[in-house]
Design a protein around this motif. Structure first.
Motif, PDB file in Angstrom:
ATOM      1  N   ALA A   1      38.315  46.473  37.482  1.00  0.00           N
ATOM      2  CA  ALA A   1      37.075  46.206  36.737  1.00  0.00           C
ATOM      3  C   ALA A   1      36.400  44.924  37.221  1.00  0.00           C
ATOM      4  CB  ALA A   1      37.381  46.106  35.241  1.00  0.00           C
ATOM      5  N   LYS A   2      37.188  43.874  37.491  1.00  0.00           N
ATOM      6  CA  LYS A   2      36.624  42.581  37.887  1.00  0.00           C
ATOM      7  C   LYS A   2      36.299  42.497  39.372  1.00  0.00           C
ATOM      8  CE  LYS A   2      38.288  38.657  36.791  1.00  0.00           C
ATOM      9  NZ  LYS A   2      37.666  37.526  36.100  1.00  0.00           N
ATOM     10  N   GLY A   3      36.907  43.395  40.163  1.00  0.00           N
ATOM     11  CA  GLY A   3      36.814  43.228  41.614  1.00  0.00           C
ATOM     12  C   GLY A   3      37.575  41.984  42.041  1.00  0.00           C
ATOM     13  N   ARG A   4      38.731  41.758  41.404  1.00  0.00           N
ATOM     14  CA  ARG A   4      39.488  40.520  41.631  1.00  0.00           C
ATOM     15  C   ARG A   4      40.463  40.691  42.782  1.00  0.00           C
ATOM     16  NH1 ARG A   4      41.094  36.209  37.793  1.00  0.00           N
ATOM     17  NH2 ARG A   4      43.190  35.461  38.150  1.00  0.00           N
ATOM     18  N   PRO A   5      40.587  39.685  43.672  1.00  0.00           N
ATOM     19  CA  PRO A   5      41.579  39.774  44.754  1.00  0.00           C
ATOM     20  C   PRO A   5      42.990  39.900  44.175  1.00  0.00           C
ATOM     21  CG  PRO A   5      40.131  37.865  45.051  1.00  0.00           C
ATOM     22  CD  PRO A   5      39.826  38.431  43.711  1.00  0.00           C
TER      23      PRO A   5
ATOM     24  N   PRO B   1      42.552  37.503  32.420  1.00  0.00           N
ATOM     25  CA  PRO B   1      41.704  36.565  33.166  1.00  0.00           C
ATOM     26  C   PRO B   1      40.373  36.449  32.443  1.00  0.00           C
ATOM     27  CG  PRO B   1      41.510  38.734  34.138  1.00  0.00           C
ATOM     28  CD  PRO B   1      42.484  38.863  32.980  1.00  0.00           C
ATOM     29  N   SER B   2      39.514  35.556  32.882  1.00  0.00           N
ATOM     30  CA  SER B   2      38.174  35.492  32.314  1.00  0.00           C
ATOM     31  C   SER B   2      37.479  36.845  32.536  1.00  0.00           C
ATOM     32  CB  SER B   2      37.381  34.359  32.964  1.00  0.00           C
ATOM     33  OG  SER B   2      37.479  34.417  34.369  1.00  0.00           O
ATOM     34  N   ALA B   3      36.685  37.274  31.532  1.00  0.00           N
ATOM     35  CA  ALA B   3      36.140  38.639  31.534  1.00  0.00           C
ATOM     36  C   ALA B   3      34.790  38.723  32.248  1.00  0.00           C
ATOM     37  CB  ALA B   3      36.031  39.142  30.094  1.00  0.00           C
ATOM     38  N   ASN B   4      34.738  38.191  33.459  1.00  0.00           N
ATOM     39  CA  ASN B   4      33.520  38.253  34.286  1.00  0.00           C
ATOM     40  C   ASN B   4      33.836  39.053  35.544  1.00  0.00           C
ATOM     41  OD1 ASN B   4      35.228  35.741  34.557  1.00  0.00           O
ATOM     42  ND2 ASN B   4      34.185  35.734  36.543  1.00  0.00           N
ATOM     43  N   CYS B   5      32.785  39.479  36.262  1.00  0.00           N
ATOM     44  CA  CYS B   5      33.023  39.996  37.608  1.00  0.00           C
ATOM     45  C   CYS B   5      33.501  38.831  38.458  1.00  0.00           C
ATOM     46  CB  CYS B   5      31.735  40.535  38.216  1.00  0.00           C
ATOM     47  SG  CYS B   5      31.267  42.128  37.569  1.00  0.00           S
TER      48      CYS B   5
ATOM     49  N   PRO C   1      29.959  33.216  36.982  1.00  0.00           N
ATOM     50  CA  PRO C   1      30.382  32.253  35.954  1.00  0.00           C
ATOM     51  C   PRO C   1      31.161  32.975  34.852  1.00  0.00           C
ATOM     52  CG  PRO C   1      28.040  31.986  36.479  1.00  0.00           C
ATOM     53  CD  PRO C   1      28.490  33.249  37.151  1.00  0.00           C
ATOM     54  N   SER C   2      32.166  32.316  34.282  1.00  0.00           N
ATOM     55  CA  SER C   2      32.961  32.937  33.214  1.00  0.00           C
ATOM     56  C   SER C   2      32.091  33.199  31.986  1.00  0.00           C
ATOM     57  CB  SER C   2      34.125  32.027  32.839  1.00  0.00           C
ATOM     58  OG  SER C   2      34.996  31.896  33.932  1.00  0.00           O
ATOM     59  N   PRO C   3      32.461  34.215  31.191  1.00  0.00           N
ATOM     60  CA  PRO C   3      31.643  34.587  30.023  1.00  0.00           C
ATOM     61  C   PRO C   3      31.989  33.760  28.789  1.00  0.00           C
ATOM     62  CG  PRO C   3      33.418  36.168  30.346  1.00  0.00           C
ATOM     63  CD  PRO C   3      33.582  35.127  31.411  1.00  0.00           C
TER      64      PRO C   3
ATOM     65  N   VAL D   1      34.786  25.852  28.996  1.00  0.00           N
ATOM     66  CA  VAL D   1      35.476  25.913  30.294  1.00  0.00           C
ATOM     67  C   VAL D   1      36.914  26.382  30.039  1.00  0.00           C
ATOM     68  CG1 VAL D   1      34.077  24.218  31.525  1.00  0.00           C
ATOM     69  CG2 VAL D   1      36.076  23.448  30.221  1.00  0.00           C
ATOM     70  N   GLU D   2      37.554  26.922  31.093  1.00  0.00           N
ATOM     71  CA  GLU D   2      38.852  27.553  30.922  1.00  0.00           C
ATOM     72  C   GLU D   2      39.960  26.539  30.629  1.00  0.00           C
ATOM     73  OE1 GLU D   2      36.762  27.821  33.410  1.00  0.00           O
ATOM     74  OE2 GLU D   2      36.477  29.899  34.000  1.00  0.00           O
ATOM     75  N   SER D   3      41.146  27.098  30.364  1.00  0.00           N
ATOM     76  CA  SER D   3      42.304  26.263  30.064  1.00  0.00           C
ATOM     77  C   SER D   3      42.718  25.432  31.283  1.00  0.00           C
ATOM     78  CB  SER D   3      43.477  27.145  29.631  1.00  0.00           C
ATOM     79  OG  SER D   3      43.874  27.998  30.686  1.00  0.00           O
TER      80      SER D   3
ATOM     81  N   ARG E   1      35.455  31.080  46.047  1.00  0.00           N
ATOM     82  CA  ARG E   1      34.178  30.627  45.502  1.00  0.00           C
ATOM     83  C   ARG E   1      34.029  31.294  44.140  1.00  0.00           C
ATOM     84  NH1 ARG E   1      28.257  31.904  46.407  1.00  0.00           N
ATOM     85  NH2 ARG E   1      27.240  29.996  45.697  1.00  0.00           N
ATOM     86  N   HIS E   2      33.482  30.594  43.199  1.00  0.00           N
ATOM     87  CA  HIS E   2      33.640  30.956  41.814  1.00  0.00           C
ATOM     88  C   HIS E   2      32.463  30.486  41.018  1.00  0.00           C
ATOM     89  CE1 HIS E   2      38.070  31.523  40.552  1.00  0.00           C
ATOM     90  NE2 HIS E   2      37.356  32.507  40.105  1.00  0.00           N
ATOM     91  N   TYR E   3      32.311  30.994  39.844  1.00  0.00           N
ATOM     92  CA  TYR E   3      31.420  30.411  38.839  1.00  0.00           C
ATOM     93  C   TYR E   3      29.973  30.324  39.319  1.00  0.00           C
ATOM     94  CZ  TYR E   3      36.101  28.537  37.887  1.00  0.00           C
ATOM     95  OH  TYR E   3      37.441  28.393  37.709  1.00  0.00           O
TER      96      TYR E   3
END
Ligand code: TXA
Ligand code: MG
Length: 347
Positions: free
Chosen positions: A60-64, A148-152, A156-158, A185-187, A238-240
């Motif tokens: 769903a996220k396209g996460r590595p 994980p954070s629920a973003n693609c 940026p994280s949701p 911001v995340e933990s 690369r993120h956010y």
């Protein structure tokens, strides 16, 4: 896939018995993915024991697949099923900060969690989130939930259910909408497998707060120097990032305004990310104000919404002010530097 959406008032009594929580928990038990609010950002949850469930998060996220997930639990007692040992230092930190935005990396017990959740590492990151909706949902399932954070991946994280919907509608089974998250911001991710704990990702709990509990703490050198490989796999991507290139500027508002004008003279539409104190200094195509410098917690809370705002307008380039790297400013600058792909201009 039809994505279900439930609204939950986080302040009601006995959330655990709400029909929305029951339905969302049932989907998780059936190895489906459900997004839910935590005190930091929205997470995308799945049963951490099931390969099938965890694989759905990555798709769903396209996460590595080499980027491990944080395991969320409702109760400290659950930790003994998941780790080989709970060192005294880690226990003290859990006592001080759980429920809360601190993820502890510990040696994982073999063959309990899906290897997809830990990305095949021998360690596992665990936390108890400080949000009534998350806690009710986790308790109802009785499972360790990878989230994980629920973003693609890369976005940026949701911090709202609308952000999750924007990124993942149609790709996940459900979203529990419990309103905007608080911290933004995340933990903080803390490696507790070393004698001196190491911060792998700055976040909602500051270095100073951790030091008050366990004394000396170190910081992964990769956070300050791009030539090091980070120990937290997620930190190398690369993120956010908003869609247009972001450039951080260490300079006065007047100097930043000069840069904006130069780009506009080249025919580009320019965005600026600033704060309440400085917003009146700028003339740009899109001006986004993110909290107040005087209270850095407000900047953290608004940061990801602010970055997403630039995707709603036509900008070719975005400049951003920088922030002092102390307290939660560490996490804010870590995210901004990544969002900017390390592009920083200094005057
Ligand atoms: O606040 C948060 O932590 C949010 C909410 C939903 O709990 N979750 C979150 O997850 O930010 P995610 O997947 O976006 O980031 C997890 C970070 C990544 O940088 C990952 O590499 C790191 O934690 N991580 C997880 N397990 C690890 C491990 N065993 N060793 C090193 N780093 C780990
Ligand atoms: Mg993330």
């Amino acid at each position: 896939m039809d994505t279900k959406r439930w609204s939950v008032d986080k302040n009601v009594d006995k959330l655990i018995n709400c029909p929305q929580i029951t339905q969302a928990a049932n989907l998780l038990i059936q190895n489906e993915t459900v997004a839910f609010p935590t005190e930091t950002v929205y997470g995308l949850g799945a049963n951490a024991k099931s390969d099938d469930a965890v694989a759905k998060i990555f798709t769903a996220k396209g996460r590595p697949s080499d980027n491990p997930l944080i395991i969320h639990i409702a109760d400290k007692a659950q930790i003994h099923d998941l780790v080989q040992a709970f060192p005294q230092q880690a226990e003290k930190l859990a006592e001080a900060f759980w429920p809360g935005p601190l993820t502890l990396i510990l040696e994982a017990k073999q063959d309990v969690l899906s290897p997809f959740a830990t990305a095949g590492l021998s360690t596992v990151g665990i936390r108890i989130p400080d949000h009534p909706v998350a806690l009710a949902l986790l308790a109802k399932t009785g499972l360790p939930i990878a989230a994980p954070s629920a973003n693609c991946s890369g976005m940026p994280s949701p911090t709202t259910a609308a952000h999750v919907w924007e990124d993942l509608e149609g790709s996940i089974a459900g979203i529990v909408d419990g309103g905007a998250t608080g911290i933004g911001v995340e933990s903080t991710v803390l490696d507790c497998t070393e004698e001196i704990p190491v911060i792998l990702r700055p976040g909602g709990i500051t270095k100073e707060q951790i030091e008050e509990v366990v004394g000396e703490v170190s910081v992964d050198p990769a956070l300050k120097n791009v030539d090091h490989t980070p120990k937290s796999p997620g930190m190398k991507y690369r993120h956010y990032a908003p869609n247009a290139p972001l450039i951080l500027v260490e300079g006065s508002p007047a100097q930043i305004q000069e840069l904006i004008l130069e780009k506009q003279q080249d025919g580009l539409a320019v965005g600026i990310l600033t704060t309440a104190e400085n917003v009146h200094f700028y003339q740009a195509d899109t001006i986004v104000s993110c909290g107040e410098r005087e209270n850095m917690e407000t900047v953290a809370a608004d940061l990801y919404t602010a970055l997403r705002r630039f995707n709603e307008t036509e900008v070719d380039v975005i400049f951003s002010e920088v922030f002092p790297q102390e307290g939660v400013g560490e996490a804010i600058m870590n995210r901004l530097v990544k969002a900017a792909g390390y592009r920083i201009v200094s005057f």
